[in-house]
Design a protein around this motif. Structure first.
Motif, PDB file in Angstrom:
ATOM      1  N   CYS A 303      17.728 -43.376 -17.911  1.00  0.00           N
ATOM      2  CA  CYS A 303      18.816 -42.587 -17.324  1.00  0.00           C
ATOM      3  C   CYS A 303      19.194 -41.477 -18.308  1.00  0.00           C
ATOM      4  N   GLY A 304      19.680 -40.372 -17.777  1.00  0.00           N
ATOM      5  CA  GLY A 304      20.214 -39.302 -18.624  1.00  0.00           C
ATOM      6  C   GLY A 304      19.191 -38.860 -19.652  1.00  0.00           C
ATOM      7  N   THR A 305      19.621 -38.848 -20.901  1.00  0.00           N
ATOM      8  CA  THR A 305      18.749 -38.413 -21.987  1.00  0.00           C
ATOM      9  C   THR A 305      17.487 -39.266 -22.073  1.00  0.00           C
ATOM     10  N   ALA A 306      17.645 -40.557 -21.854  1.00  0.00           N
ATOM     11  CA  ALA A 306      16.480 -41.454 -21.930  1.00  0.00           C
ATOM     12  C   ALA A 306      15.463 -41.085 -20.851  1.00  0.00           C
ATOM     13  N   SER A 350      15.914 -46.995 -23.394  1.00  0.00           N
ATOM     14  CA  SER A 350      17.379 -47.081 -23.430  1.00  0.00           C
ATOM     15  C   SER A 350      17.866 -47.198 -24.861  1.00  0.00           C
ATOM     16  N   GLN A 351      18.783 -46.331 -25.222  1.00  0.00           N
ATOM     17  CA  GLN A 351      19.382 -46.430 -26.559  1.00  0.00           C
ATOM     18  C   GLN A 351      20.199 -47.705 -26.665  1.00  0.00           C
ATOM     19  N   SER A 352      21.141 -47.873 -25.730  1.00  0.00           N
ATOM     20  CA  SER A 352      22.086 -48.991 -25.819  1.00  0.00           C
ATOM     21  C   SER A 352      21.449 -50.319 -25.475  1.00  0.00           C
ATOM     22  N   THR A 355      22.235 -50.349 -20.297  1.00  0.00           N
ATOM     23  CA  THR A 355      22.479 -49.515 -19.119  1.00  0.00           C
ATOM     24  C   THR A 355      22.117 -50.289 -17.855  1.00  0.00           C
ATOM     25  N   VAL A 401      29.097 -40.223 -27.688  1.00  0.00           N
ATOM     26  CA  VAL A 401      28.671 -40.370 -26.285  1.00  0.00           C
ATOM     27  C   VAL A 401      27.396 -39.559 -26.019  1.00  0.00           C
ATOM     28  N   ALA A 402      27.330 -38.363 -26.557  1.00  0.00           N
ATOM     29  CA  ALA A 402      26.130 -37.535 -26.355  1.00  0.00           C
ATOM     30  C   ALA A 402      24.990 -38.098 -27.196  1.00  0.00           C
ATOM     31  N   SER A 403      23.915 -38.417 -26.536  1.00  0.00           N
ATOM     32  CA  SER A 403      22.774 -38.999 -27.236  1.00  0.00           C
ATOM     33  C   SER A 403      21.981 -37.892 -27.929  1.00  0.00           C
ATOM     34  N   LYS A 487      23.216 -31.812 -22.405  1.00  0.00           N
ATOM     35  CA  LYS A 487      24.055 -31.847 -23.619  1.00  0.00           C
ATOM     36  C   LYS A 487      25.210 -30.862 -23.481  1.00  0.00           C
ATOM     37  N   GLU A 490      27.854 -32.046 -21.014  1.00  0.00           N
ATOM     38  CA  GLU A 490      28.620 -33.192 -21.519  1.00  0.00           C
ATOM     39  C   GLU A 490      29.683 -32.796 -22.522  1.00  0.00           C
TER      40      GLU A 490
HETATM   41  O1  M6R Z   1      21.895 -46.250 -23.548  1.00  0.00           O
HETATM   42  P1  M6R Z   1      20.941 -45.497 -22.678  1.00  0.00           P
HETATM   43  O2  M6R Z   1      19.918 -44.746 -23.448  1.00  0.00           O
HETATM   44  O3  M6R Z   1      20.312 -46.362 -21.617  1.00  0.00           O
HETATM   45  O4  M6R Z   1      21.838 -44.440 -21.913  1.00  0.00           O
HETATM   46  C1  M6R Z   1      21.310 -43.626 -20.916  1.00  0.00           C
HETATM   47  C2  M6R Z   1      22.270 -42.513 -20.561  1.00  0.00           C
HETATM   48  O5  M6R Z   1      23.474 -43.050 -20.081  1.00  0.00           O
HETATM   49  C3  M6R Z   1      22.565 -41.606 -21.750  1.00  0.00           C
HETATM   50  O6  M6R Z   1      21.408 -41.043 -22.275  1.00  0.00           O
HETATM   51  C4  M6R Z   1      23.522 -40.482 -21.333  1.00  0.00           C
HETATM   52  O7  M6R Z   1      22.898 -39.617 -20.436  1.00  0.00           O
HETATM   53  C5  M6R Z   1      24.003 -39.735 -22.580  1.00  0.00           C
HETATM   54  N1  M6R Z   1      25.435 -39.604 -22.540  1.00  0.00           N
HETATM   55  C6  M6R Z   1      23.388 -38.384 -22.718  1.00  0.00           C
HETATM   56  O8  M6R Z   1      23.860 -37.712 -23.834  1.00  0.00           O
END
Ligand code: M6R
Length: 610
Positions: A303-306, A350-352, A355, A401-403, A487, A490
């Motif tokens: 999702c998003g950046t990922a 996924s960073q976190s 998600t 919050v911004a990845s 980016k 956001e």
């Molecule tokens: O933790 P994740 O990588 O799964 O999160 C995915 C997105 O929610 C995340 O990249 C989001 O788009 C960021 N806020 C972008 O900067």
């Protein structure tokens, strides 16, 4: 996005300061209100406030609160505005039961109607409140049994933690799709939606499985599974990434994390590249190497950046491993009929690692019977545990919050994975050696790109007037254009769109005039000539252009209104380098507009609901 923290400790232990500190460790997820419930008399004490944990602390200043059992929650509003009455914990008709919840109860309207008809009075607009009333209705002297009866009536996703005034010392919890873990201490049990939040007290945790009902008391816990069988779920040690020094002297986490990227990427690469053999080693994939060598197609989700990293990764895997690879938004995966042949696989980014959309996509992949892999930063997170095998980023916590650093690491690890899969197939050793040598030089090149920060700031200030803009690129730079636009949206709230430059004449060119800037990624790669033509067509319509180019490209510099340079590199690594000025551009634009770049409005760091 929503956090849960609970403690039950032996009598005469005051857990209130402990709980306040615990819930602070979940702040990074983003929230708009917070509250807690304490158990110490015939009724529970409930404290809730809108705003951050400091507001909650202020709400209790002047009161002496002492308890050995309590549950805390940070809420990110979904059903009902951020307000005190919508803040968790929620109670039933009186304050004998309190519950906190992460997730979404899809049938809450129907349940609310049934409960209202049975005489229950609701005070909030939340989906969660139905659970408190269900507990109240189902309670026959055993909270765990009431929880079992309640979850059978609920549709949707949940991590639920409840207490009642009638059962001193007891916390009951259950989950479906939303993570929950128990922390074990000699004279206390903790429960949290993120195991790492308990790490300052214990490294020994037990992760709950879907539909488990856990009953915690200060010196023991019992878990009963969906089939009502008592389970001894094994405890695990939390592996903690070393916490980075806060902000490292930078004014914001985002800038700290942007500047951390050379070191973070070195950590991602450490021990994984044997360049002189053209070989990549991923310990986390060792158990599935045979399956990897037989994969015929790969779906990459995120999702998003990922997701933007996934788009680049799919291109790498097509180019260097010769596999069919498709990037799919995790939230769209269930609507797609991507291949589910025996040799298909899914890779989740996924960073976190928490998600919800990505977790559900992986579950969908598992239902289709395909191999599931992950590239995840958070060690021991839900996605790391759910996938069959995977690669950790090892970049330390990303809290803004911004990845930023996660993207750079994800893209680079995807390049390594493509080389690894390629070497199992047709990628020749000398090519792999050359590519790996280039990867090893990346951290230094990122340092060079970061040195442009002051210049990027000046460009952001020069264009501070803009309300809306386009980011364009081709090939590997198209997903970077999407990422640059995300980016900027956001952290500066400017409207921005990312486009493939090839699409300009198919519509977006209509937007171009002297008040509508375009950020064009036009580095010296195989697409440069076409990018020059795109810039020319924008300039012919008086559109301001900010070019991201390589040094000494006088042709681009003479066309553009402002140029930001990045070092030259192999084409496949350029997306890592061009992402850096775009991160800085968004950061400086946000700062110049006075925005809280680390916690932009309406957004959360971990998106744990669909
Ligand atoms: O933790 P994740 O990588 O799964 O999160 C995915 C997105 O929610 C995340 O990249 C989001 O788009 C960021 N806020 C972008 O900067």
């Amino acid at each position: 996005m929503c956090g849960i923290y609970g403690i039950t400790a032996v009598p005469n232990t005051n857990i209130v300061p402990w709980g306040m500190a615990g819930i602070r460790r979940l702040e990074y997820r983003g929230y708009d209100s917070a509250g807690f419930a304490l158990q110490n008399s015939a009724e529970l004490t409930i404290i809730r406030s809108v705003g951050d944990i400091n507001a909650l602390r202020d709400a209790v200043s002047g009161h002496t609160l002492v308890s050995s059992v309590g549950i805390w929650h940070t809420r990110w509003a979904t059903h009902g505005a951020p307000s005190e009455r919508n803040t968790h914990p929620h109670t039933g008709c009186d304050t004998r039961f309190a519950v906190v919840h992460n997730g979404t109860i899809e049938n809450h309207d129907a349940l609310r109607r049934v409960l209202t008809a049975a005489g229950h009075r609701f005070t909030s607009e939340t989906d969660t409140e139905v659970v408190a009333h269900l507990l109240e209705m189902e309670y026959r002297g055993n909270l765990a049994e009431a929880m079992r009866a309640a979850i059978h009536q609920i549709e949707g996703t949940f991590a639920l933690v409840a207490i009642t005034a009638d059962e001193p010392g007891v916390i009951v919890a259950s989950r479906r799709s939303s993570p929950l873990a128990i922390g074990i201490l000699p004279d206390a049990r903790l429960i949290a939606s993120d195991a790492a939040a308990m790490a300052i007290h214990t490294r020994e945790v037990v992760h709950l499985e879907d539909y488990d009902i856990a009953t915690l008391s200060p010196t023991s816990h019992m878990i009963v599974d969906a089939g009502a069988v008592t389970r001894m779920r094994p405890s695990q040690a939390i592996e903690l990434e070393a916490e980075s020094a806060e902000f490292g002297g930078f004014p914001h986490r985002m800038l700290f994390e942007i500047n951390e990227q050379p070191a973070a990427l070195s950590n991602s690469l450490r021990g994984r590249i044997i360049a002189r053999e053209g070989h990549v080693r991923f310990g986390g994939l060792a158990a599935v190497e045979k399956q990897l060598s037989a994969i015929e197609d790969l779906t990459v989700v995120g999702c998003g950046t990922a997701y933007h990293a996934a788009l680049i990764g799919a291109m790498y895997i097509e180019a260097y491993a010769g596999l069919s690879a498709t990037a799919v938004l995790a939230s769209e995966y269930e609507y797609r009929r991507t291949s589910s042949r025996r040799n298909s696989a899914m890779l989740a980014i996924s960073q976190s690692g928490e998600t919800m959309d990505t977790l559900l996509a992986i579950k969908g992949g598992k239902d289709r019977g395909i191999l599931t892999l992950g590239i995840v930063n958070r060690v021991g997170s839900a996605i790391a545990r759910l996938t069959d095998a995977g690669i950790y980023n090892h970049i330390g916590p990303e809290t803004s919050v911004a990845s930023t650093k996660a993207f750079v690491s994800q893209v680079t690890l995807l390049a390594l994975l493509a080389i690894h899969l390629g070497r199992q197939r047709d990628l020749i050793r000398t090519d792999a050696e050359r590519m790996l040598e280039a990867v090893l030089r990346l951290p230094d090149k990122i340092t060079t790109a970061l040195a442009q920060s002051d210049h990027v700031r000046a460009v952001a200030e020069q264009f501070g007037w803009m309300q809306s803009c386009l980011f364009i690129g081709r090939g590997y730079q198209y997903p970077v254009a999407l990422e640059g636009a995300l980016k900027l949206k956001e952290v500066s709230y400017a409207h921005a769109e990312g486009y493939s430059a090839g699409e300009m004449k198919h519509g977006p060119l209509a937007l171009v005039d002297d008040r509508f800037p375009t950020i064009a990624i036009a580095v010296r790669d195989s697409r440069r000539k076409k990018m020059v033509a795109n810039i020319q067509e924008i300039k012919a319509r008086r559109g301001p252009v900010i070019a991201i180019a390589n040094p000494d490209d006088s042709e681009i510099a003479s066309l553009a209104d402002a140029t930001i340079t990045v070092p030259e590199d192999d084409e496949f690594l350029m997306p890592v380098l061009t992402a850096i000025p775009l991160q800085l551009f968004a950061y400086w634009m946000g700062v110049s507009r006075g925005i809280n770049v680390d916690k932009p409005r309406n957004l959360a760091k971990s998106v744990t609901t669909e």
